[in-house]
Design an enzyme around this catalytic site. Structure first.
Site, PDB file in Angstrom:
ATOM      1  N   GLY A 145       0.968  -1.078   0.000  1.00  0.00           N
ATOM      2  CA  GLY A 145       0.000   0.000   0.000  1.00  0.00           C
ATOM      3  C   GLY A 145       1.001   1.115   0.000  1.00  0.00           C
ATOM      4  O   GLY A 145       1.948   1.086   0.770  1.00  0.00           O
ATOM      5  N   THR A 146       0.882   2.048  -0.818  1.00  0.00           N
ATOM      6  CA  THR A 146       2.030   2.893  -1.111  1.00  0.00           C
ATOM      7  C   THR A 146       1.579   4.240  -1.573  1.00  0.00           C
ATOM      8  O   THR A 146       0.418   4.426  -1.933  1.00  0.00           O
ATOM      9  CB  THR A 146       2.763   2.248  -2.311  1.00  0.00           C
ATOM     10  OG1 THR A 146       3.317   1.043  -1.895  1.00  0.00           O
ATOM     11  CG2 THR A 146       3.839   3.140  -2.866  1.00  0.00           C
TER      12      THR A 146
END
EC number: 3.4.25.1
Lengths: 235, 245
Positions: free
Chosen positions: A14-15
């Site tokens: 998740g970035t």
């Protein structure tokens, strides 16, 4: 949230990833959090990966998928550079990423931003989202944290920024995203690529600007309690 | 991440999704394409949006491209599949040119090729997730056809994809006639595109209109349409019925 999320869940980034062009090159930026479900498996990962001397890629989505895709493309580009006799162009690198992403679209879960500098086209950014669409953009955002940045960039982006303006924009954006996206966090890493070469920068989490409802970090409550009370004002 | 797992129900007969090649859902999509025949050839319009689910993610996507000398292809649906189709067509046109026999593929032939490609992919349960509009003119003969992701194909004086079928075609059925001038054709397309802008959630206000005639293909610069909101009923919608919408 889901308490059954186990620590063996696939590692996912998740970035927040960003790529921005400026007058002379590109600036790539990313956060540093890699999560396995709710646990932060790595709080200082490096999501900006080198493909060649002059082309880097920002990785998001599945950590495994993005690592493999970039490893394959690095391998292909290495051979291509030998055969070509000169540095590969950003466009070729982006197209190789696209080829793998498109042809394996059912199995892969990774969104990538390719950025670099070559002597033909200068600084270029290519976005390759899920599905394998290749799209050249003056700036690109990706990852789960990017949802919080569409409005920010709509307002803050301008054509023809300087290197420092571009880098500050990227750092600010990743920092804002970390503030709101649970899946983004850690430090802000940037990579600046231009005709002169490549520069890596590191902005630790505690050195970033504070946003709404965030407080100045303290060593301990005791320091607050023991600090002298404010002087009364004199009229 | 398990949150992004597939949408298959537990009793599905479809088999594991990682089956060699089987596209099940699109990611980055384009919305309607509308096209009509006019006096000198074909006019086609499409906006420049690439949606990612409900997010209007990309706003500079060219969804219409020239194919060879005589044809114009517009696409809605998955953009990566459209990009792949353009590669297939590049090869088709290249081989056609390599014959160097003075002959060149016209719009009817290109449309037929696309139909075969789309239908055969559908038969393998691995469709190219697009609805295509293929228009052109060769030796004075105008041609306008469409192919869907399941291989349904036909030609007509005016065609549209997606929402365009429901909103634009009725307008075109009323107002299209043979030998439209360029100006009338453009105004008619703009009328359609404006309705789509009002009523299609994935439409954006940035479009291009492409024209193909015997002379060749031109595509306009991106531009935006004016929209109309100043109606008293809009300013006071609940005057007659407080609490309604």
């Amino acid at each position: 949230m889901d308490l059954n999320m186990d620590l063996n869940a696939p590692h996912s980034m998740g970035t927040t990833i960003i790529g921005v062009t400026y007058n002379g090159g590109v600036v790539l930026g990313a956060d540093s959090r890699t999560s396995t479900g709710m646990y932060v498996a790595n709080r200082a990962s490096d999501k900006i990966t080198q493909l060649t001397d002059n082309v880097y890629v920002c990785r998001s989505g599945s950590a495994a998928d993005s690592q493999l895709v970039s490893d394959y493309v690095r391998y292909f580009l290495h051979q291509h550079t030998i055969q070509l006799g000169q540095p590969a162009t950003v466009k070729v690198a982006a197209n190789l990423i696209r080829l793998l992403s498109y042809n394996n679209k059912n199995m892969l879960e990774t969104g990538l931003i390719v950025g670099g500098w070559d002597k033909y086209e200068g600084g270029k950014i290519y976005g390759i989202p899920l599905g394998g669409t290749l799209i050249e953009q003056p700036f690109a955002i990706g990852g789960s944290g990017s949802s919080y940045l569409y409005g920010f960039f709509d307002q803050a982006w301008k054509e023809g920024m300087t290197k420092d303006e571009a880098e500050q924009l990227v750092v600010k954006a990743v920092s804002l995203s970390i503030a709101r996206d649970g899946a983004s966090g850690g430090v802000v890493r940037t990579v600046v690529i231009n005709s002169e070469g490549v520069t890596r920068n590191f902005y630790p989490g505690d050195k970033l600007q504070l946003w709404h409802e965030e407080l100045e970090p303290q060593n301990s409550l005791l320091d607050i309690l023991n600090s002298p009370s404010p002087e009364p004002m004199n009229i | 991440m398990n949150f992004m797992a597939s949408k298959q129900p537990e009793n599905s007969l479809l088999g594991p999704e990682s089956d060699s090649q089987r596209t099940l859902y699109p990611y980055v999509t384009g919305t309607s394409v509308v096209a009509l025949k006019y006096k000198d050839g074909i006019l086609m319009a499409a906006d420049m949006g690439g949606s990612y689910g409900s997010t209007l993610r990309y706003k500079n996507v060219e969804r219409m491209k020239a194919i060879g000398k005589h044809s114009l292809l517009g696409a809605s649906g998955e953009i990566s599949d459209f990009q792949e189709i353009l590669r297939y067509l590049d090869e088709l046109i290249l081989y056609d040119n390599m014959w160097d026999d003075g002959n060149s593929l016209g719009p009817k032939e290109v449309h037929n090729y696309l139909t075969r490609v789309m239908y055969n992919r559908r038969n393998k349960f691995n469709p190219l997730w697009n609805s295509l509009v293929l228009g052109g003119i060769k030796n004075g003969q105008k041609y306008l056809g469409t192919v869907s992701m399941i291989g349904v194909n036909f030609e007509d004086n005016h065609v549209a994809t997606g929402f365009g079928n429901h909103l634009a075609r009725p307008i075109l059925r009323q107002e299209w006639h043979e030998n439209l001038s360029f100006e009338d054709g453009v105004r008619l397309l703009e009328k359609c595109m404006r309705v789509l802008l009002y009523r299609d959630r994935s439409a954006i206000n940035k479009l291009q209109i492409a024209k193909i005639t015997e002379e060749g293909m031109t595509i306009s610069q991106p531009y935006s349409l004016k929209t109309y909101w100043e109606f008293s009923a809009f300013e006071n919608p609940t005057q007659g019925a407080v609490g309604s919408w």
